[in-house]
Motif scaffolding. Sequence first.
Motif, PDB file in Angstrom:
ATOM      1  N   HIS A  78       0.861  -1.203   0.000  1.00 38.54           N
ATOM      2  CA  HIS A  78       0.000   0.000   0.000  1.00 38.54           C
ATOM      3  C   HIS A  78       0.889   1.242   0.000  1.00 38.54           C
ATOM      4  O   HIS A  78       1.445   1.614   1.039  1.00 38.54           O
ATOM      5  CB  HIS A  78      -0.919  -0.007   1.237  1.00 38.54           C
ATOM      6  CG  HIS A  78      -1.835   1.175   1.354  1.00 38.54           C
ATOM      7  ND1 HIS A  78      -3.157   1.059   1.724  1.00 38.54           N
ATOM      8  CD2 HIS A  78      -1.636   2.506   1.188  1.00 38.54           C
ATOM      9  CE1 HIS A  78      -3.716   2.259   1.766  1.00 38.54           C
ATOM     10  NE2 HIS A  78      -2.808   3.159   1.449  1.00 38.54           N
ATOM     11  N   HIS A  80       1.557   5.329  -2.107  1.00 35.62           N
ATOM     12  CA  HIS A  80       1.164   6.390  -3.055  1.00 35.62           C
ATOM     13  C   HIS A  80       2.442   7.109  -3.471  1.00 35.62           C
ATOM     14  O   HIS A  80       2.512   8.336  -3.384  1.00 35.62           O
ATOM     15  CB  HIS A  80       0.234   7.399  -2.386  1.00 35.62           C
ATOM     16  CG  HIS A  80      -0.944   6.827  -1.658  1.00 35.62           C
ATOM     17  ND1 HIS A  80      -2.244   6.979  -2.119  1.00 35.62           N
ATOM     18  CD2 HIS A  80      -1.057   6.132  -0.491  1.00 35.62           C
ATOM     19  CE1 HIS A  80      -3.086   6.401  -1.248  1.00 35.62           C
ATOM     20  NE2 HIS A  80      -2.393   5.883  -0.262  1.00 35.62           N
ATOM     21  N   HIS A 248      -9.292   1.588   0.843  1.00 39.07           N
ATOM     22  CA  HIS A 248      -9.069   2.377   2.066  1.00 39.07           C
ATOM     23  C   HIS A 248     -10.351   2.354   2.899  1.00 39.07           C
ATOM     24  O   HIS A 248     -11.348   2.965   2.508  1.00 39.07           O
ATOM     25  CB  HIS A 248      -8.800   3.838   1.709  1.00 39.07           C
ATOM     26  CG  HIS A 248      -7.417   4.152   1.227  1.00 39.07           C
ATOM     27  ND1 HIS A 248      -6.962   3.776   0.000  1.00 39.07           N
ATOM     28  CD2 HIS A 248      -6.401   4.848   1.832  1.00 39.07           C
ATOM     29  CE1 HIS A 248      -5.704   4.231  -0.142  1.00 39.07           C
ATOM     30  NE2 HIS A 248      -5.355   4.877   0.938  1.00 39.07           N
ATOM     31  N   HIS A 271      -5.851   0.108   6.129  1.00 37.67           N
ATOM     32  CA  HIS A 271      -5.917   1.130   7.195  1.00 37.67           C
ATOM     33  C   HIS A 271      -6.430   0.488   8.486  1.00 37.67           C
ATOM     34  O   HIS A 271      -5.661   0.171   9.354  1.00 37.67           O
ATOM     35  CB  HIS A 271      -6.770   2.362   6.844  1.00 37.67           C
ATOM     36  CG  HIS A 271      -5.962   3.461   6.227  1.00 37.67           C
ATOM     37  ND1 HIS A 271      -5.002   4.146   6.913  1.00 37.67           N
ATOM     38  CD2 HIS A 271      -5.966   3.974   4.979  1.00 37.67           C
ATOM     39  CE1 HIS A 271      -4.448   5.048   6.121  1.00 37.67           C
ATOM     40  NE2 HIS A 271      -4.989   4.958   4.935  1.00 37.67           N
ATOM     41  N   ASP A 322       2.074   2.968   3.352  1.00 38.51           N
ATOM     42  CA  ASP A 322       1.193   4.101   2.999  1.00 38.51           C
ATOM     43  C   ASP A 322       2.000   5.313   2.524  1.00 38.51           C
ATOM     44  O   ASP A 322       1.483   6.437   2.532  1.00 38.51           O
ATOM     45  CB  ASP A 322       0.280   4.493   4.166  1.00 38.51           C
ATOM     46  CG  ASP A 322      -0.931   5.312   3.715  1.00 38.51           C
ATOM     47  OD1 ASP A 322      -1.264   5.271   2.513  1.00 38.51           O
ATOM     48  OD2 ASP A 322      -1.544   5.994   4.556  1.00 38.51           O
TER      49      ASP A 322
HETATM   50 ZN    ZN Z   1      -3.266   5.220   1.537  1.00 34.91          ZN
END
Ligand code: ZN
Length: 411
Positions: A78, A80, A248, A271, A322
């Motif tokens: 996970h 970004h 998410h 999450h 994340d």
């Molecule tokens: Zn995220």
Amino acid sequence: MNLLITNIKELLQVREPNILKVSGSEMKELPTIKNAWLLIEDNKIADYGSMENIPEIVADETIDATGKIVLPTWCDSHTHIVYAGNRELEFADRINGLSYEEIANRGGGILNSAKTLQDTPEDEVYDQSAKRLEEVMKLGTGAIEIKSGYGLTDEAELKMLRVIRKLRENYDLPVKSTFLGAHAIPKNYKNDPDAYMDLVINEILPEVAKEDLAQYIDIFCEKGYFSLDDTHRLLSAAKEYGLKPKIHVNQFNAIGGVKAGVEHDALSVEHLEVMNDEDIEVLKGSQTMPVALPSCSLFLSIPYTPARRILDAGLPLALATDFNPGSTPSGNMNLVVSLACIKMKMTPEEAINAATINGAYAMELSETHGSITKGKFANFIITKEIPSYTFLPYAFGTNSIESVYINGKIV
Ligand SMILES: [Zn+2]
């Protein structure tokens, strides 16, 4: 080309090929070989065993790993990491007392990153993102998922996904791509969020599918972002294009996102800082991997995913970074493993399982990555001389990694 590593103090996460994830009490076990050797042929793991009965091997290169530990690379399911610019000014705003919501309301947060991304040329987004990818590879990450979601327009979302594709083409580690058009509602759709969902579902999603730019679909299912109805609508539409959900959910509120994910056969729900009993119940018997992101909890000072409740219910758990400009400007999986032990009360064995084999499962890579298994890709870490593998999470903030190999080649 073959590479032999000898005198390994301990070879971690040695698994049979049929183990694709570990759950509940199984996660307490980390299979290892002490005083081991490992043979790499080309880009794959060929063989391994105890130094006591090492066969005669003619190797092109031999590494003596006396005092060092060898383990599979981290599988970060996970992130970004494709974004433009940074948000360190907001970081200062937060220190000065503004909340995540207040920053978002001032046009900051995800929308701020979207504006910067839209204004930055594709090549420059690629260069910035490649730098981050190289940084995390040196920190031991050998498989990664990257989400879009800072574009929020047709053009900018496709730009992000093309950057992810280019990273996959130019680097040896597996890079999985997730379409997260439903990350935030753009300002110009503030009064008509349904119209933005229409754009995502009817315009952007078909283009993403046509260009084969994503393997997975994601949505920020959360109060003030996207509702359960939006989630059902998007996941149903994405299924038509063969995109599995990795979503998410439950970051700030439990609004039923976990159940929605399981109903749509989500690969993972991610999450999970706020979990009620029903969320845990619904995951039992499913194939969906729960994913915790402890460095996000650290950075935002929000609760940590209740790992003990999840594991004690017999469920699996994966750990990921994340890595993103707003809530987790760090892609360091070593820190994630430490935080899992320190803050989530996971044992070192549980945390290493969660960051390797279970992370691989959360990217559909556990048949080829995530463990030391004959025939899997030769993605592994050699540590510095350390007293034991428990030292890895214990000495948080210390870089215990000496070298990282991806497909049998040093990074
Ligand atoms: Zn995220």
